[in-house]
Design an enzyme around this catalytic site. Structure first.
Site, PDB file in Angstrom:
ATOM      1  N   GLU A 254      42.018 -15.522 -14.363  1.00 48.42           N
ATOM      2  CA  GLU A 254      40.977 -15.264 -15.356  1.00 48.42           C
ATOM      3  C   GLU A 254      40.748 -13.765 -15.548  1.00 48.42           C
ATOM      4  O   GLU A 254      40.523 -13.304 -16.660  1.00 48.42           O
ATOM      5  CB  GLU A 254      39.671 -15.954 -14.979  1.00 48.42           C
ATOM      6  CG  GLU A 254      39.724 -17.472 -15.043  1.00 48.42           C
ATOM      7  CD  GLU A 254      40.126 -18.000 -16.410  1.00 48.42           C
ATOM      8  OE1 GLU A 254      40.015 -17.262 -17.415  1.00 48.42           O
ATOM      9  OE2 GLU A 254      40.574 -19.151 -16.491  1.00 48.42           O
TER      10      GLU A 254
ATOM     11  N   CYS B 211      44.009 -23.986 -33.533  1.00 48.70           N
ATOM     12  CA  CYS B 211      42.955 -23.360 -34.339  1.00 48.70           C
ATOM     13  C   CYS B 211      43.149 -21.852 -34.287  1.00 48.70           C
ATOM     14  O   CYS B 211      42.311 -21.094 -33.821  1.00 48.70           O
ATOM     15  CB  CYS B 211      41.586 -23.772 -33.804  1.00 48.70           C
ATOM     16  SG  CYS B 211      40.238 -23.506 -34.968  1.00 48.70           S
TER      17      CYS B 211
ATOM     18  N   CYS C 227      45.606 -27.185 -39.196  1.00 52.57           N
ATOM     19  CA  CYS C 227      44.652 -28.299 -39.260  1.00 52.57           C
ATOM     20  C   CYS C 227      45.350 -29.658 -39.273  1.00 52.57           C
ATOM     21  O   CYS C 227      44.814 -30.648 -38.771  1.00 52.57           O
ATOM     22  CB  CYS C 227      43.756 -28.148 -40.477  1.00 52.57           C
ATOM     23  SG  CYS C 227      42.744 -26.661 -40.404  1.00 52.57           S
TER      24      CYS C 227
ATOM     25  N   CYS D  30      45.629 -30.950 -35.907  1.00 54.42           N
ATOM     26  CA  CYS D  30      44.435 -30.821 -35.074  1.00 54.42           C
ATOM     27  C   CYS D  30      43.824 -32.186 -34.788  1.00 54.42           C
ATOM     28  O   CYS D  30      43.559 -32.960 -35.711  1.00 54.42           O
ATOM     29  CB  CYS D  30      43.409 -29.925 -35.753  1.00 54.42           C
ATOM     30  SG  CYS D  30      41.928 -29.706 -34.759  1.00 54.42           S
TER      31      CYS D  30
ATOM     32  N   CYS E 240      35.659 -31.441 -38.131  1.00 53.34           N
ATOM     33  CA  CYS E 240      35.491 -30.007 -38.338  1.00 53.34           C
ATOM     34  C   CYS E 240      34.735 -29.726 -39.632  1.00 53.34           C
ATOM     35  O   CYS E 240      35.190 -30.077 -40.727  1.00 53.34           O
ATOM     36  CB  CYS E 240      36.858 -29.327 -38.379  1.00 53.34           C
ATOM     37  SG  CYS E 240      36.761 -27.550 -38.590  1.00 53.34           S
TER      38      CYS E 240
END
Length: 377
Positions: free
Chosen positions: A60, A215, A222, A225, A231
């Site tokens: 991270e 995205c 899309c 997706c 959305c």
DNA sequence: AATCCGGGGTA
DNA sequence: TACCCAGGATT
């Protein structure tokens, strides 16, 4: 197509000012579809194989403002060299920086090292279990703390970063700038509300993965997706317009002189001080100047001052250019062969054998200069 | 809450 | 070259 999809939600989105939060059924559908997609499409990444707190934390921090593919080899090399928080705490800072070399944002490496020492000192090497404790560590902010707590420790803590910010702004059709205070507050709330009790870490990773792979910033995919039907930006045909962000500042030109001093197969390097770019790394002596062209006499004076000896004349070699953040820096590189060396150098300066430069943490632009000089690789 | 800080990769 | 990146620290 948009006509078909435009339903009862279109009216709600037209009201400005009132923030939208999804109802429980919407949340459930989102979670189910997202997790099904993630189970199918998740990339295999080294920190996902074995998500221990140490490995997730390292990954991270490396991933802060740094793309996944860039991080992968650094991560593998890092955890191989320093496999636990105890190893990291016991390591020299220079070794940590060498492992970080090329990854950028070197403060992260130094803070990671400091944090490891704190974890050992304060908790005997056991990783903390609360948000407060994680946030008290250097280099750990709300995102990183949330990521480690959810992914490695199974806690229900939200995250918000580049991918999920964009994804959430589109899902909610949030029209204000996402960088603003109001935008941040809203998106964090949204992230909290959507987070399931079960396997929050998987959900957080799935959100990031969807934001990253599907995205995307430009031309979101899309059609592929899993949550297209949920959305609101898609429903309004705004997926390309969102998220709105603030205007970016323009760049600024700067000029530098770089000294490439060689003596007996060695090159003079200076360690960058804290507060400077590439703090902690070793670098050719380098100085910012006001004008576009350096005066040779002044460069010679600086070089003599640096070494405390005279009898050599740096000559103009070539100009190089690099860009860092919003600065565009033009460097004039001067080279000289130094015959008589003084024993005592200024603080932070050392001669390094040119053959051993691959073992020294160097800024990327400096590597480029050294290559053009034929001194490195 | 806004601003500052700061490396590298890529379409 | 513009834009983006699994942000943090400071004021």
């Amino acid at each position: 197509m948009p006509e078909i999809r435009r339903g009862q939600n279109a009216a709600a989105s037209a009201q400005e000012g009132s923030l939208w939060f999804p109802a429980p059924p919407w949340r459930q559908r989102l979670r189910r579809r997202l997790l099904a997609w993630y189970a199918r499409c998740a990339r295999q990444l080294p920190w996902r194989d074995e998500p221990t707190p140490y490995r997730v934390w390292i990954s991270e921090v490396m991933l802060q403002q740094t793309q996944v593919q860039t991080v992968v080899p650094y991560f593998e090399r890092f955890v191989a060299a320093l496999p636990s928080v105890h190893h990291l705490a016991a390591a020299e800072e220079e070794e940590v920086l060498r492992l970080w070399q090329g990854l950028g944002y070197y403060r992260r490496g130094r803070q990671l090292h400091q944090a490891a020492r704190e974890i050992v000192r304060r908790w005997g090497g056991e990783f903390p279990q609360t948000l407060q404790q994680w946030l008290s560590l250097p280099g750990v902010g709300r995102y990183t703390a949330g990521a480690v707590l959810s992914i490695a420790l199974g806690k229900r803590v939200p995250i918000l970063e580049a991918n999920t910010k964009r994804l959430l702004a589109r899902l909610a059709a949030y029209q204000q700038p996402v960088e603003g205070a109001a935008g941040q507050r809203y998106l964090w709330q949204l992230a909290q509300v959507l987070l399931p009790r079960k396997a929050p870490g998987t959900f957080n990773q799935a959100m990031m993965e969807l934001g990253s792979l599907v995205c995307r910033p430009q031309s979101p995919q899309c059609a592929q997706c899993p949550v297209e039907a949920l959305c609101r930006a898609r429903e309004l045909g705004l997926e390309q317009q969102l998220p709105r962000s603030n205007a970016r500042p323009r760049w600024e030109q700067r000029h530098e002189v770089v000294l490439a001093l060689r003596s007996r197969g060695q090159v003079l390097l200076q360690q960058r001080e804290r507060g400077e770019w590439w703090a902690g790394l070793w670098d050719l002596p380098r100085k910012q100047i006001a004008s576009a062209r350096a005066e040779s006499a002044q460069v010679a004076g600086w070089a003599r001052e640096l070494l405390g000896v005279a009898g050599f004349v740096p000559r103009r070699c070539f100009t190089a250019q690099y860009t860092v953040t919003r600065f565009r820096v033009r460097q004039q590189v001067f080279q000289a062969e130094v015959a008589n060396r003084r024993a005592k150098l200024p603080e932070g300066a050392r001669w390094f054998p040119i053959r051993r430069l691959d073992q020294v943490p160097l800024p990327s632009p400096t590597q480029k200069v050294l290559r053009r000089l034929g001194w490195w690789e």
